[in-house]
Design an enzyme around this catalytic site. Structure first.
Site, PDB file in Angstrom:
ATOM      1  N   GLU A 136      42.342 -15.699  13.045  1.00 34.58           N
ATOM      2  CA  GLU A 136      41.894 -14.330  13.359  1.00 34.58           C
ATOM      3  C   GLU A 136      41.228 -14.273  14.731  1.00 34.58           C
ATOM      4  O   GLU A 136      41.406 -13.317  15.483  1.00 34.58           O
ATOM      5  CB  GLU A 136      40.895 -13.821  12.297  1.00 34.58           C
ATOM      6  N   ARG A 185      43.012 -11.889  17.479  1.00 36.51           N
ATOM      7  CA  ARG A 185      42.280 -10.656  17.827  1.00 36.51           C
ATOM      8  C   ARG A 185      41.521 -10.822  19.147  1.00 36.51           C
ATOM      9  O   ARG A 185      41.674 -10.024  20.063  1.00 36.51           O
ATOM     10  CB  ARG A 185      41.292 -10.282  16.714  1.00 36.51           C
ATOM     11  N   ASP A 199      54.356 -15.194   7.494  1.00 41.03           N
ATOM     12  CA  ASP A 199      54.842 -14.203   8.469  1.00 41.03           C
ATOM     13  C   ASP A 199      54.853 -14.591   9.943  1.00 41.03           C
ATOM     14  O   ASP A 199      55.906 -14.838  10.541  1.00 41.03           O
ATOM     15  CB  ASP A 199      54.103 -12.864   8.277  1.00 41.03           C
ATOM     16  N   GLU A 235      52.669  -2.826  10.299  1.00 40.18           N
ATOM     17  CA  GLU A 235      53.991  -3.491  10.378  1.00 40.18           C
ATOM     18  C   GLU A 235      55.194  -2.545  10.372  1.00 40.18           C
ATOM     19  O   GLU A 235      56.158  -2.753  11.126  1.00 40.18           O
ATOM     20  CB  GLU A 235      54.139  -4.536   9.258  1.00 40.18           C
ATOM     21  N   THR A 257      50.911 -11.318  17.706  1.00 40.10           N
ATOM     22  CA  THR A 257      51.027 -10.733  16.367  1.00 40.10           C
ATOM     23  C   THR A 257      50.001  -9.631  16.125  1.00 40.10           C
ATOM     24  O   THR A 257      50.098  -8.875  15.179  1.00 40.10           O
ATOM     25  CB  THR A 257      50.933 -11.828  15.273  1.00 40.10           C
TER      26      THR A 257
HETATM   27  C1  DMJ Z   1      47.230  -8.377  11.813  1.00 39.27           C
HETATM   28  O1  DMJ Z   1      46.011  -9.005  11.923  1.00 39.27           O
HETATM   29  C2  DMJ Z   1      48.333  -9.241  12.349  1.00 39.27           C
HETATM   30  O2  DMJ Z   1      49.471  -8.449  12.548  1.00 39.27           O
HETATM   31  C3  DMJ Z   1      48.671 -10.381  11.416  1.00 39.27           C
HETATM   32  O3  DMJ Z   1      49.734 -11.156  11.872  1.00 39.27           O
HETATM   33  C4  DMJ Z   1      49.015  -9.841  10.060  1.00 39.27           C
HETATM   34  N1  DMJ Z   1      48.102  -8.893   9.579  1.00 39.27           N
HETATM   35  C5  DMJ Z   1      47.414  -7.956  10.392  1.00 39.27           C
HETATM   36  C6  DMJ Z   1      47.906  -6.535  10.311  1.00 39.27           C
HETATM   37  O4  DMJ Z   1      48.356  -6.140   9.095  1.00 39.27           O
END
Ligand code: DMJ
Length: 624
Positions: free
Chosen positions: A237, A241, A371, A525, A611
């Site tokens: 995270e 982020r 994912d 998503e 992501t």
């Molecule tokens: C985000 O923090 C990122 O996209 C992560 O890869 C998956 N989940 C959340 C959003 O749903």
């Protein structure tokens, strides 16, 4: 020593406590299952707003089939590309030693045993960068009439106003904290209190041309110390982020302070990679990790997505700072995962031992915990201009197996050919799809163009249809967190079918679905895939779909001060959860804004998104 009597009464006490605890859980669940509320559908509610019905309000007559899972879980910047690439190419140097030194207090075994034998040199990577096929559709396909342009721009403005509404809530009630709780107007600090929302929102503000807001955020960030942590932090995270947010905001704005902060943070997390295999620990305490006594992370079980989703950020950090060992760290992780034994080629199980480098189970998922590992294979390949073929091979193997084993038709009457993406556990297919997995259509689309795999684009279009359908099939027009579906040909119990049909007709469950977790965490998503497919095909119907979703968010998630997630996306009584994830600013609103922007704003031919939707400039060949 404890006396016999004391021991006995201690045991009795413990048993009594356990019995009381189990009894309370039983009573709570019984209460949830048997209470039904029939309030009106008009507006969202706060789950604690009425203490007497707060629990039943999240239940409807779909309770029997619904898991009640907790919510726990423009500027045209193209010309910046050259500047950045030119600035840093000269600085690529090997200073490996500095970095491994930082983590020496930790007993991590013999790292040398597992170092990749064919170590890939970062300079070599840079020299091998080449042009890849275009991802975005031909500009001619984006032609619009003046009326269409006006409509698109008004929609874009609506999203920008939504951003400002949420941002002002954060500024007024949660400034400096990680996230705003948008109903109680208080704040939470689940990401070490460094101001996650502020960092995650930076590049979105830049793209939306909110330069004053950007400036006040960077003024604050300039005084944040990213080198310490109160508790253990999630490496994943923090990387996606914070590190991703700082790096992309730096690339867009050129503010050197942001690069310095990114370097501080990236460097501070390096000791977390010092496991026996180089697979990073999931969590790490930046402060304790550097003390002379060392620090023992609690888990030796690495999570696939957490280990594999540091690639883009650390490669970008290597490119921008010239410190190639940042790249080495993440390349080693890829090598270990690549070499680990798998029962099906391209299927990487969810848990991996940081000690042996081998997989621990056989669960495969393109949703939670799997994912972004798959997402980063193709994105790293695109980012480095195809310089390392390993990423193409790993990605293609994965997508081939996914298409073969995880895609099934459902039993949706009006859409008999609708395809679903399930998962795989203990050797069997699991007919359950996650909101998180709705990033897959976008990933397939960029992979299809880059690697000339036209079938993948067809699949992407079909899966995006499914993700949108899941939104369209609930009373709110917002899709659930997860749902379990009937696979084509699977017999359905007649008694169940009667009850289910009523629920399907009332949009309490999407058709052909028998169970769902109805939370909505303001996730991006589905919108992400709609945005990418719009850019890849030029098909304006994706804008229409995105607009419908935005309208639903406006209706159900808006609060007086910001936007909130939901505890249920269907039912007569919609309940908000008083939570606004920082990714709402970084991803959901950014993808919506870009969906209604001109196609050359953050073009997929120049940028690759991490992501968390932080755009990184792609490397270009021969830039030195
Ligand atoms: C985000 O923090 C990122 O996209 C992560 O890869 C998956 N989940 C959340 C959003 O749903």
């Amino acid at each position: 020593m404890m006396s016999h009597n004391n021991q006995f009464s201690w045991r009795l006490n413990t048993r009594l406590r356990i019995t009381i605890f189990l009894l309370s859980i039983f009573l709570l669940l019984t209460y949830q299952i048997f209470t039904v509320d029939n309030d009106d559908l008009d507006k969202p509610e706060q789950w604690w707003s009425n203490t007497s019905n707060s629990l039943e309000s999240i239940d409807t007559d779909i309770t029997n089939f619904t898991e009640l899972t907790d919510v726990t879980d423009t500027t045209d910047t193209n010309d910046i590309t050259d500047t950045i690439n030119n600035n840093y190419i000269g600085k690529i140097v090997e200073i490996n030693n500095d970095i491994t030194e930082t983590g020496k207090a930790v007993d991590t075994g013999d790292l040398n045993n597992t170092q990749s034998t064919n170590k890939i040199d970062f300079l070599d990577v840079i020299n091998k960068v080449s042009y890849l096929p275009k991802i975005q559709s031909d500009p001619i396909n984006f032609f619009e009439t003046p009326e269409e342009k006006a409509l698109r721009e008004s929609r874009r403005e609506s999203v920008k106003q939504g951003f400002l509404h949420a941002w002002n809530g954060y500024v007024n009630y949660a400034w400096g904290s990680d996230e705003l709780l948008p109903i109680t107007n208080s704040s939470s600090n689940n990401f070490n209190g460094w101001g996650a929302t502020m960092v995650d929102a930076l590049d979105t503000m830049w793209i939306m041309d909110l330069k004053d807001e950007f400036k006040s955020a960077t003024n604050y960030i300039a005084n944040v110390d990213f080198t310490w942590s109160k508790n253990d932090i999630s490496i994943f995270e923090t990387t996606i982020r914070y590190l991703g947010g700082l790096l992309s905001a730096y690339e867009l704005s050129g503010d050197e302070m942001l690069l310095q902060k990114a370097k501080d943070l990236g460097e501070a997390m390096i000791p977390a990679f010092n496991s026996p295999t180089g697979i990073p620990y999931n969590t790490w305490n930046l402060t304790k990790g550097l003390t002379a006594n060392g620090y023992q992370p609690y888990s030796s079980m690495g999570i696939l997505s957490q280990a594999g989703t540091l690639l883009l950020e650390y490669t970008k950090l290597a490119q921008l700072t010239g410190i190639s060992s940042y790249f080495d760290k993440v390349q080693l992780v890829t090598d270990v995962l690549d070499k680990a034994k798998k029962s099906i080629p391209g299927f990487y199980p969810l848990f991996v031992s940081q000690t042996s480098g081998q997989f621990i189970n056989d669960d495969i998922n393109f949703g939670g915990m799997g994912d972004s590992f798959y997402e980063y294979l193709i994105k790293e390949y695109i980012y480095i201009g195809g310089a390392i073929d390993q990423y193409r091979r790993m990605y293609e193997e994965s997508i081939d197996s996914m298409s073969k084993y995880l895609i099934k038709k459902g039993q949706v009457k009006v859409y008999p050919d609708l395809l679903f993406l399930g998962s795989y556990s203990h050797g069997s297919f699991v007919a359950r799809m996650e909101h998180l997995a709705c990033f897959v259509p976008g990933m397939l689309a960029i992979g299809s163009k880059t690697l000339d795999r036209p079938k993948d684009l067809e699949l992407a279009i079909e899966l995006a249809e499914t993700c949108f359908w899941a939104y369209n099939s609930t009373t709110t027009g917002i899709g659930p967190e997860t749902f379990s579906f009937f696979v084509k040909g699977e017999p359905i119990d007649k008694n169940k079918l009667k009850l289910l049909t009523t629920q399907w007709n009332n949009k309490l469950l999407p058709y052909g679905v028998y169970q769902m977790n109805g939370n909505y965490l303001l996730r991006p998503e589905t919108i992400e895939s709609l945005f990418i497919l719009y850019r890849v095909t030029g098909d304006k119907s994706y804008q229409e779909k995105g607009w419908e979703i935005w309208q639903a968010i406006e209706t159900w998630c808006k609060t007086q001060t910001a936007y909130s997630g939901l505890r249920n996306v269907a039912g007569p009584n919609i309940v908000q959860n008083d939570n606004m994830e920082s990714f709402f600013f970084a991803e959901t609103l950014k993808y919506l804004y870009l969906l209604f922007s001109e196609p050359d704003v953050i073009s997929l031919d120049n940028y690759v998104f991490n992501t968390e939707s932080h755009p990184f400039l792609r490397m270009l060949p021969n830039y030195n």
